[in-house]
Scaffold this active site. Sequence first.
Site, PDB file in Angstrom:
ATOM      1  N   HIS A   1       1.831   1.543  -0.342  1.00 48.54           N
ATOM      2  CA  HIS A   1       1.147   2.053   0.851  1.00 48.54           C
ATOM      3  C   HIS A   1      -0.333   2.300   0.586  1.00 48.54           C
ATOM      4  O   HIS A   1      -0.928   3.230   1.119  1.00 48.54           O
ATOM      5  CB  HIS A   1       1.839   3.329   1.336  1.00 48.54           C
ATOM      6  CG  HIS A   1       3.258   3.102   1.745  1.00 48.54           C
ATOM      7  ND1 HIS A   1       3.627   2.838   3.047  1.00 48.54           N
ATOM      8  CD2 HIS A   1       4.387   3.042   1.008  1.00 48.54           C
ATOM      9  CE1 HIS A   1       4.936   2.650   3.091  1.00 48.54           C
ATOM     10  NE2 HIS A   1       5.416   2.765   1.875  1.00 48.54           N
TER      11      HIS A   1
ATOM     12  N   HIS B   1      -2.240  -1.376   5.118  1.00 51.04           N
ATOM     13  CA  HIS B   1      -0.857  -1.697   4.775  1.00 51.04           C
ATOM     14  C   HIS B   1       0.061  -1.559   5.980  1.00 51.04           C
ATOM     15  O   HIS B   1      -0.311  -0.977   7.000  1.00 51.04           O
ATOM     16  CB  HIS B   1      -0.361  -0.782   3.653  1.00 51.04           C
ATOM     17  CG  HIS B   1      -0.238   0.655   4.066  1.00 51.04           C
ATOM     18  ND1 HIS B   1      -1.310   1.522   4.061  1.00 51.04           N
ATOM     19  CD2 HIS B   1       0.822   1.371   4.520  1.00 51.04           C
ATOM     20  CE1 HIS B   1      -0.918   2.715   4.493  1.00 51.04           C
ATOM     21  NE2 HIS B   1       0.372   2.649   4.781  1.00 51.04           N
TER      22      HIS B   1
ATOM     23  N   HIS C   1      10.853   2.999   4.691  1.00 51.71           N
ATOM     24  CA  HIS C   1       9.903   4.030   4.259  1.00 51.71           C
ATOM     25  C   HIS C   1      10.339   5.414   4.721  1.00 51.71           C
ATOM     26  O   HIS C   1      10.140   6.403   4.015  1.00 51.71           O
ATOM     27  CB  HIS C   1       8.520   3.685   4.822  1.00 51.71           C
ATOM     28  CG  HIS C   1       7.433   4.631   4.436  1.00 51.71           C
ATOM     29  ND1 HIS C   1       7.229   5.050   3.137  1.00 51.71           N
ATOM     30  CD2 HIS C   1       6.474   5.247   5.188  1.00 51.71           C
ATOM     31  CE1 HIS C   1       6.195   5.879   3.105  1.00 51.71           C
ATOM     32  NE2 HIS C   1       5.730   6.020   4.336  1.00 51.71           N
TER      33      HIS C   1
END
Length: 210
Positions: A48, A52, A58
């Site tokens: 990250h 990005h 995540h």
Amino acid sequence: MSKWIDISQVLNNKLAHWPGDEPFHYETSVTKEMTDSVNIGKITTSAHIGTHVDAPFHFLNDGKRILDLDIERYIGPCKVIDLSDFDEISETAIKTKEISHVERLLIKTALPNKPDRFPEEVSPITENGAAYMQSIGVKLVGVDTPSVDKVSSKDLTGHHALFKHDIYILENVMLDQVEEGDYELIALPLALEEGDGSPVRAVIKPIEES
């Protein structure tokens, strides 16, 4: 003919990173003097870092990884809008731009583009902001901040709201010098099979009227 505009943060050893996360570091670990033929660089980094994208894994243990995502979302027409007068990206804020339909939306906030400084706070995307984006066709949203949620957030309301409304997330795009308008976007993630995120090289080009 319009030229491509790079809206990526440059990856270097001064780049700010999320507190507690792995910083970006590049070194030439093997030199031509050592090999008699080539230099070879080594990179250590968070997934990250810089400009990005986030994959659902995540923030969801059963979420899709980077390689599971539709790459078509990261390529195509987009619209850049300036919401720097607002402290959150809400339905009310987005409606000030009178957008009828757009699949990729890049949002400029009041946060200055300073890649070597991690911000104390950012303008988050609200639940009604995400719902309204879906209603106008948005499939990907990009922000000029390191997160679509407040830096202090633990429940990640913005991330979950965007996931609920099937909107992909692009973060840390550099928009300070970009005018509002219609562009072509390319922001492809790396083919990381297990990745929960990936750095991208994000570029845009103005769409010229015929």
